[in-house]
Scaffold this motif. Structure first.
Motif, PDB file in Angstrom:
ATOM      1  N   ASN A  12       0.845  -1.185   0.000  1.00 19.18           N
ATOM      2  CA  ASN A  12       0.000   0.000   0.000  1.00 19.18           C
ATOM      3  C   ASN A  12       0.886   1.242   0.000  1.00 19.18           C
ATOM      4  OD1 ASN A  12      -2.526  -1.449   0.272  1.00 19.18           O
ATOM      5  ND2 ASN A  12      -1.912  -1.847   2.395  1.00 19.18           N
ATOM      6  N   PRO A  13       0.553   2.249  -0.792  1.00 18.98           N
ATOM      7  CA  PRO A  13       1.380   3.461  -0.830  1.00 18.98           C
ATOM      8  C   PRO A  13       1.426   4.152   0.534  1.00 18.98           C
ATOM      9  CG  PRO A  13      -0.134   3.388  -2.695  1.00 18.98           C
ATOM     10  CD  PRO A  13      -0.548   2.301  -1.771  1.00 18.98           C
ATOM     11  N   THR A  14       2.569   4.728   0.857  1.00 16.52           N
ATOM     12  CA  THR A  14       2.729   5.519   2.076  1.00 16.52           C
ATOM     13  C   THR A  14       3.028   6.963   1.694  1.00 16.52           C
ATOM     14  OG1 THR A  14       5.140   5.282   2.292  1.00 16.52           O
ATOM     15  CG2 THR A  14       3.782   3.473   3.139  1.00 16.52           C
ATOM     16  N   ALA A  15       3.036   7.829   2.702  1.00 21.32           N
ATOM     17  CA  ALA A  15       3.357   9.244   2.465  1.00 21.32           C
ATOM     18  C   ALA A  15       4.850   9.519   2.621  1.00 21.32           C
ATOM     19  CB  ALA A  15       2.566  10.117   3.435  1.00 21.32           C
ATOM     20  N   ILE A  16       5.654   8.477   2.820  1.00 24.32           N
ATOM     21  CA  ILE A  16       7.091   8.646   3.058  1.00 24.32           C
ATOM     22  C   ILE A  16       7.773   9.141   1.787  1.00 24.32           C
ATOM     23  CG2 ILE A  16       9.245   7.437   3.616  1.00 24.32           C
ATOM     24  CD1 ILE A  16       7.549   5.474   5.268  1.00 24.32           C
ATOM     25  N   LYS A  17       8.651  10.144   1.952  1.00 20.70           N
ATOM     26  CA  LYS A  17       9.438  10.679   0.847  1.00 20.70           C
ATOM     27  C   LYS A  17      10.920  10.425   1.124  1.00 20.70           C
ATOM     28  CE  LYS A  17       5.975  12.508  -1.429  1.00 20.70           C
ATOM     29  NZ  LYS A  17       5.565  11.985  -2.752  1.00 20.70           N
ATOM     30  N   LEU A  18      11.610   9.876   0.134  1.00 19.52           N
ATOM     31  CA  LEU A  18      13.041   9.617   0.305  1.00 19.52           C
ATOM     32  C   LEU A  18      13.834  10.906   0.408  1.00 19.52           C
ATOM     33  CD1 LEU A  18      13.545   6.690  -2.222  1.00 19.52           C
ATOM     34  CD2 LEU A  18      13.554   6.540   0.251  1.00 19.52           C
ATOM     35  N   SER A  19      13.310  11.984  -0.152  1.00 22.48           N
ATOM     36  CA  SER A  19      14.055  13.241  -0.184  1.00 22.48           C
ATOM     37  C   SER A  19      14.281  13.840   1.190  1.00 22.48           C
ATOM     38  CB  SER A  19      13.311  14.258  -1.060  1.00 22.48           C
ATOM     39  OG  SER A  19      11.995  14.460  -0.578  1.00 22.48           O
ATOM     40  N   THR A  20      13.495  13.424   2.200  1.00 25.70           N
ATOM     41  CA  THR A  20      13.675  13.965   3.542  1.00 25.70           C
ATOM     42  C   THR A  20      14.974  13.490   4.168  1.00 25.70           C
ATOM     43  OG1 THR A  20      12.422  12.139   4.536  1.00 25.70           O
ATOM     44  CG2 THR A  20      11.192  14.119   3.899  1.00 25.70           C
ATOM     45  N   GLY A  21      15.506  12.365   3.693  1.00 19.29           N
ATOM     46  CA  GLY A  21      16.815  11.901   4.155  1.00 19.29           C
ATOM     47  C   GLY A  21      16.784  11.083   5.430  1.00 19.29           C
TER      48      GLY A  21
END
Length: 630
Positions: free
Chosen positions: A111-120
């Motif tokens: 299921n898709p999450t709201a996590i963004k890799l750009s936050t580091g």
């Protein structure tokens, strides 16, 4: 991994392109990827890097970035890559990325999450392409990135705060410009006031009861002018405020209109999209209701104000008639009365300018105090970030002493300072590069800002080794609030130096031979970390003795606490490093695949063939060297 909590890459899956159908699982300790050239080994590492959105920065490594971008586009061929990862808290996620798209982070149920890799802060791996290890030894900025990799979340957070603070400092300076221009104009205008007051004193009657009556009449007339002026200005302020509020009314609705199409509302996500639209409609409706109420309040006040001003005008009209009667009664003062009234009106204008000027000064002071507070916070943030980096450098020195030494100078890299100077000095019709270089070497940014603010050409000539013309142009170029703020908050970088012991002294890594550069950087990369370490051919430019005595021992130590993934052509790394997983890649020219995966024993034949040159070559070398014979 002896129970240590660490980020781990569990598996890789490729859909489409040269490695279509490839699925690889990775050992928690050491995984080695081997194979002939052209089988896709390096592509695997770059696909992992692509999925994690950890490509080289375009500003620091434009050539490397183009190479990887081309490799991804050519080998993925419109497909996508999936990584299954496990974070330090034991949660598993799937990271998927298609060509030309951002990475998506899915939970374990896909299921898709709201996590963004750009936050580091979510998941990070330390990834180094072929020859990239050597590049770290050559460039200070890469070395700073290497130091930051030991505390990426903390440093990233400080980087973000520092950038935000610098923007706020420049913004505060920019806000002072209108007030400064207004104050400058008013100060020029107020130069008339002493002369005007001298003229009024000359016209002021004296020496008799008649003169006293005339003087009081003129004072009352001047006061009426100030009363009418104050009421008029107040009405103008209220009217401008009303227009500003009225302009906002309906703006939210207008700007939101057309953002959501009928196709969106009729699509698979239509019900949720409709909720979004309804929520925004309610917001714009309520906002307009409040704004309309404010307009109505101001309109009511303006209507009342209009009536009050009419009453004031009536009263003042009666008082003006009385004033004229006084002047007509004392005919000896009648001739100069008109001139005096005119000067009184002008004096009232200038008195009002004094008030506006004081307001501008107050506003400038407030913004300067805000800017000073921001500068203090900016300095504190930079100090805190440097402390993190210094602690990391101290740790590296403890772990690598005496072979490798790491030092760090706060604000030691002044490249951004030089760039800022050249940018603003270039239009000044001077040898801007030469002047910028002198200033960078001899005058720190804060000191230069002080010289400019004080218009101190002599100090600039003395400390910056400039001539009078150059000093004057530097002051001219930077003597404005925004540029001074940019100067005082210029982003000087901390500068590391990594050195290798050579006899009784040390040599900077950038001056070493290619092999020595790798000898210097690789042990740092192999230190403990919660992040996986992926390197394409770590043995490049290293002799086998160093690989056996140093690299292998470091691998055996590091694999206990962190995940290692190496692409290699050297048998010592998988065999003596006791790889938990060996992936053997092969290719038919059109597609690459994993021909075999397993431990060292399971891949024994492929290791001998690919890394030792074949069983016969391996046996002949043993016989030639008489290994094991007395």
């Amino acid at each position: 991994m002896q129970g240590m909590k660490a980020n781990r890459i569990l598996s890789l899956r490729v859909i489409g392109g040269f490695l279509d159908g490839l699925t690889l699982s990775f050992d928690t300790g050491l995984t080695c990827i081997i194979g002939a050239r052209g089988t896709g080994k390096s592509t695997i590492l770059e696909l992992i890097r692509y999925a994690l959105d950890q490509l080289p920065r375009r500003d620091l490594s434009p050539t490397a970035r183009r190479r990887i971008d081309n490799l991804i586009a050519g080998n993925l061929n419109g497909g996508r890559v999936e990584l299954e990862v496990e974070t330090t808290d034991g949660l598993r996620y799937i990271i998927t990325r298609a060509v030309g798209e951002e990475s998506l982070v899915l939970d374990n149920e896909r299921n898709p999450t709201a996590i963004k890799l750009s936050t580091g802060g979510f998941f990070r791996a330390e990834i180094f392409s072929q020859n990239e290890v050597e590049g770290i030894a050559d460039q200070k900025r890469f070395q700073l990135d290497l130091i930051d990799s030991f505390a990426p979340v903390a440093v990233h957070e400080y980087d973000w705060q520092i950038d935000e603070m610098r923007e706020s400092i420049v913004s505060a300076a920019r806000q002072t410009e209108p007030a400064r221009l207004r104050l400058q104009t008013l100060q020029e205008e107020l130069k008339q006031l002493p002369n005007l007051e001298e003229k009024l004193r000359a016209l002021t009657a004296g020496g008799s009861d008649s003169a006293e009556e005339v003087n009081k009449a003129h004072e009352a007339k001047a006061l009426r002018d100030r009363e009418a002026r104050a009421a008029r200005v107040a009405t103008e302020v209220m009217t401008r405020f009303r227009l500003s509020v009225e302009e906002l009314t309906g703006r939210l609705k207008s700007e939101l209109t057309g953002k959501f199409t009928k196709e969106m509302l009729a699509g698979a996500n239509g019900p949720l999209m409709q909720q979004i639209v309804d929520n925004l409609k309610q917001a714009s409706l309520h906002a307009d209701e409040h704004l309309t109420s404010v307009v109505a309040t101001v309109d009511a006040s303006l209507a009342a104000q209009s009536g009050l001003q009419e009453r004031l005008a009536e009263m003042q009209a009666s008082q003006e008639l009385a004033f004229r009667e006084v002047i007509e009664k004392h005919k000896q003062f009648q001739e100069q009365s008109a001139e005096r009234a005119k000067l009184d009106r002008r004096r009232n204008e200038l008195i009002d300018a004094v008030r506006v000027g004081e307001e501008a000064k107050t506003e400038i002071t407030r913004l300067e105090q805000k800017q000073a507070a921001l500068m203090q916070k900016y300095s504190e943030l930079r100090d805190a970030r440097f402390k993190i980096r210094k602690d990391i450098a101290d740790r590296l020195n403890r772990d690598l002493d005496p072979t490798i030494r790491v030092t760090l100078v706060q604000d030691g890299d002044n490249e951004c300072y030089r760039e800022l100077l050249e940018e603003h000095l270039k239009p000044m019709n001077m040898r801007h590069g030469v002047v910028a270089q002198k200033l960078v070497q001899m005058v720190p940014p804060a000191q230069l800002a002080n010289f400019v603010r004080a218009a101190d050409s002599n100090a600039l000539m003395e400390h910056g080794d400039l001539n009078a013309e150059q000093a004057a142009k530097v002051i001219q170029a930077f003597n404005q609030p925004v540029r001074l703020a940019e100067l005082e908050s210029v982003s000087l970088r901390d500068q590391p130096t990594i050195e290798l012991q050579d006899g009784s002294g040390y040599k900077d890594s950038s001056t070493l031979s290619t092999g020595q550069k790798c000898t210097t950087i690789l042990p740092i990369l192999l230190l403990d970390s919660i992040n996986p370490l992926l390197i394409d051919q770590p043995e490049d430019n290293l002799d086998n003795r160093f690989i056996f005595q140093t690299v292998v021992s470091k691998i055996l130590q590091a694999r206990q606490t962190r995940q290692l993934v190496f692409i290699t052509h050297n048998p010592n790394i998988p065999v003596l490093g006791d790889a938990g997983c060996v992936a053997v890649m092969e290719s038919d020219g059109d597609h690459g695949r994993a021909a075999r995966t397993g431990g060292v024993d399971a891949c024994r034949d492929q290791i001998i063939t690919l890394l030792e040159g074949g069983e016969e070559a391996f046996i002949k070398r043993g016989n030639r060297y008489s290994v094991g014979r007395k």
